[in-house]
Design a protein around this motif. Sequence first.
Motif, PDB file in Angstrom:
ATOM      1  N   UNK A   1       0.822  -1.222   0.000  1.00  0.00           N
ATOM      2  CA  UNK A   1       0.000   0.000   0.000  1.00  0.00           C
ATOM      3  C   UNK A   1       0.850   1.264   0.000  1.00  0.00           C
ATOM      4  N   UNK A   2       1.972   1.219   0.675  1.00  0.00           N
ATOM      5  CA  UNK A   2       2.840   2.401   0.718  1.00  0.00           C
ATOM      6  C   UNK A   2       3.304   2.771  -0.693  1.00  0.00           C
ATOM      7  N   UNK A   3       3.716   1.779  -1.472  1.00  0.00           N
ATOM      8  CA  UNK A   3       4.153   2.037  -2.844  1.00  0.00           C
ATOM      9  C   UNK A   3       2.981   2.479  -3.722  1.00  0.00           C
ATOM     10  N   UNK A   4       1.851   1.802  -3.605  1.00  0.00           N
ATOM     11  CA  UNK A   4       0.673   2.173  -4.403  1.00  0.00           C
ATOM     12  C   UNK A   4       0.306   3.626  -4.130  1.00  0.00           C
ATOM     13  N   UNK A   5       0.227   3.997  -2.852  1.00  0.00           N
ATOM     14  CA  UNK A   5      -0.123   5.377  -2.484  1.00  0.00           C
ATOM     15  C   UNK A   5       0.942   6.367  -2.959  1.00  0.00           C
ATOM     16  N   UNK A   6       2.222   5.983  -2.867  1.00  0.00           N
ATOM     17  CA  UNK A   6       3.331   6.832  -3.300  1.00  0.00           C
ATOM     18  C   UNK A   6       3.185   7.189  -4.779  1.00  0.00           C
ATOM     19  N   UNK A   7       2.981   6.184  -5.620  1.00  0.00           N
ATOM     20  CA  UNK A   7       2.895   6.443  -7.057  1.00  0.00           C
ATOM     21  C   UNK A   7       1.623   7.206  -7.420  1.00  0.00           C
ATOM     22  N   UNK A   8       0.509   6.856  -6.806  1.00  0.00           N
ATOM     23  CA  UNK A   8      -0.734   7.584  -7.097  1.00  0.00           C
ATOM     24  C   UNK A   8      -0.606   9.053  -6.706  1.00  0.00           C
ATOM     25  N   UNK A   9       0.045   9.337  -5.587  1.00  0.00           N
ATOM     26  CA  UNK A   9       0.217  10.722  -5.133  1.00  0.00           C
ATOM     27  C   UNK A   9       1.135  11.521  -6.055  1.00  0.00           C
ATOM     28  N   UNK A  10       1.901  10.842  -6.890  1.00  0.00           N
ATOM     29  CA  UNK A  10       2.852  11.506  -7.792  1.00  0.00           C
ATOM     30  C   UNK A  10       2.411  11.450  -9.248  1.00  0.00           C
ATOM     31  N   UNK A  11       1.114  11.264  -9.453  1.00  0.00           N
ATOM     32  CA  UNK A  11       0.548  11.377 -10.791  1.00  0.00           C
ATOM     33  C   UNK A  11       0.556  10.119 -11.629  1.00  0.00           C
ATOM     34  N   UNK A  12       0.829   8.982 -11.042  1.00  0.00           N
ATOM     35  CA  UNK A  12       0.789   7.719 -11.785  1.00  0.00           C
ATOM     36  C   UNK A  12      -0.629   7.165 -11.757  1.00  0.00           C
ATOM     37  N   UNK A  13      -1.080   6.664 -12.902  1.00  0.00           N
ATOM     38  CA  UNK A  13      -2.431   6.121 -13.045  1.00  0.00           C
ATOM     39  C   UNK A  13      -2.350   4.621 -13.267  1.00  0.00           C
ATOM     40  N   UNK A  14      -3.318   3.924 -12.726  1.00  0.00           N
ATOM     41  CA  UNK A  14      -3.365   2.476 -12.930  1.00  0.00           C
ATOM     42  C   UNK A  14      -3.655   2.172 -14.389  1.00  0.00           C
ATOM     43  N   UNK A  15      -2.956   1.159 -14.891  1.00  0.00           N
ATOM     44  CA  UNK A  15      -3.164   0.679 -16.259  1.00  0.00           C
ATOM     45  C   UNK A  15      -3.339  -0.838 -16.201  1.00  0.00           C
ATOM     46  N   UNK A  16      -3.752  -1.417 -17.315  1.00  0.00           N
ATOM     47  CA  UNK A  16      -3.849  -2.872 -17.394  1.00  0.00           C
ATOM     48  C   UNK A  16      -2.463  -3.473 -17.171  1.00  0.00           C
ATOM     49  N   UNK A  17      -2.431  -4.596 -16.487  1.00  0.00           N
ATOM     50  CA  UNK A  17      -1.148  -5.258 -16.262  1.00  0.00           C
ATOM     51  C   UNK A  17      -0.516  -5.611 -17.599  1.00  0.00           C
ATOM     52  N   UNK A  18       0.782  -5.418 -17.676  1.00  0.00           N
ATOM     53  CA  UNK A  18       1.527  -5.632 -18.918  1.00  0.00           C
ATOM     54  C   UNK A  18       2.553  -6.741 -18.726  1.00  0.00           C
ATOM     55  N   UNK A  19       3.055  -7.253 -19.856  1.00  0.00           N
ATOM     56  CA  UNK A  19       4.143  -8.219 -19.837  1.00  0.00           C
ATOM     57  C   UNK A  19       3.890  -9.395 -18.916  1.00  0.00           C
ATOM     58  N   UNK A  20       4.884  -9.715 -18.111  1.00  0.00           N
ATOM     59  CA  UNK A  20       4.786 -10.883 -17.229  1.00  0.00           C
ATOM     60  C   UNK A  20       3.757 -10.716 -16.120  1.00  0.00           C
ATOM     61  N   UNK A  21       3.211  -9.504 -15.959  1.00  0.00           N
ATOM     62  CA  UNK A  21       2.225  -9.243 -14.905  1.00  0.00           C
ATOM     63  C   UNK A  21       0.787  -9.492 -15.360  1.00  0.00           C
ATOM     64  N   UNK A  22       0.585  -9.712 -16.667  1.00  0.00           N
ATOM     65  CA  UNK A  22      -0.755  -9.992 -17.184  1.00  0.00           C
ATOM     66  C   UNK A  22      -1.295 -11.234 -16.476  1.00  0.00           C
ATOM     67  N   UNK A  23      -2.504 -11.114 -15.966  1.00  0.00           N
ATOM     68  CA  UNK A  23      -3.142 -12.242 -15.302  1.00  0.00           C
ATOM     69  C   UNK A  23      -2.703 -12.456 -13.867  1.00  0.00           C
ATOM     70  N   UNK A  24      -1.826 -11.600 -13.343  1.00  0.00           N
ATOM     71  CA  UNK A  24      -1.375 -11.733 -11.953  1.00  0.00           C
ATOM     72  C   UNK A  24      -2.246 -10.847 -11.076  1.00  0.00           C
ATOM     73  N   UNK A  25      -3.156 -11.438 -10.299  1.00  0.00           N
ATOM     74  CA  UNK A  25      -4.060 -10.618  -9.486  1.00  0.00           C
ATOM     75  C   UNK A  25      -3.370  -9.922  -8.317  1.00  0.00           C
ATOM     76  N   UNK A  26      -2.128 -10.295  -8.007  1.00  0.00           N
ATOM     77  CA  UNK A  26      -1.389  -9.661  -6.916  1.00  0.00           C
ATOM     78  C   UNK A  26      -0.671  -8.388  -7.370  1.00  0.00           C
ATOM     79  N   UNK A  27      -0.518  -8.231  -8.684  1.00  0.00           N
ATOM     80  CA  UNK A  27       0.230  -7.108  -9.252  1.00  0.00           C
ATOM     81  C   UNK A  27      -0.697  -5.969  -9.635  1.00  0.00           C
ATOM     82  N   UNK A  28      -0.157  -4.762  -9.563  1.00  0.00           N
ATOM     83  CA  UNK A  28      -0.852  -3.577 -10.070  1.00  0.00           C
ATOM     84  C   UNK A  28       0.177  -2.775 -10.861  1.00  0.00           C
ATOM     85  N   UNK A  29      -0.228  -2.317 -12.045  1.00  0.00           N
ATOM     86  CA  UNK A  29       0.679  -1.579 -12.915  1.00  0.00           C
ATOM     87  C   UNK A  29       0.225  -0.133 -13.038  1.00  0.00           C
TER      88      UNK A  29
END
Length: 158
Positions: free
Chosen positions: A118-146
């Motif tokens: 959560x610390x990393x998720x909040x860090x990136x969101x607070x700095x203008x990063x938007x969630x996108x569809x998981x890419x590359x090796x993260x596609x289909x990984x429900x634990x990952x957020x891109x």
Amino acid sequence: MSTLLLSEEDPAAPESIRLMAELSTALEAITGDGGNASFDAADVRGPMACFVVARDAAGAALGCGAFRPLEPGVAEIKRMYARHGTSGVGSAVLRFLETEAAALGYQALWLETRLVNRRAVDFYEARGYSRIANYGKYIGNPLAVCFEKQLPSPPEDA
């Protein structure tokens, strides 16, 4: 916040390795995976890549981060870390990477972290990063957020 000195350094240097080992230990505690399988130091060397270390005024290493080419116009953020107890280091490292990537002509930065971090998720969101569809090796990984951040175009020479 005291003065921070940011500079591109060798990811294989002893202090770089020490910072990334600390990151892996922290990630292992949070996510159960240190993230080492997703990083190759060779990927963050070369003319279209960057590995940066943040140091205090006395030269002590406080944090690091990197980007590597991912696809045309897109670089991927890797190994972002700020030592526990520091303030502003992660933000400074990320701004440095964003500036360098834009100067190299990248239009966007992508990255992956784990939803449980959560610390990393909040860090990136607070700095203008938007969630996108998981890419590359993260596609289909429900634990990952891109995430993605669009970079400003470099000024055109007159």
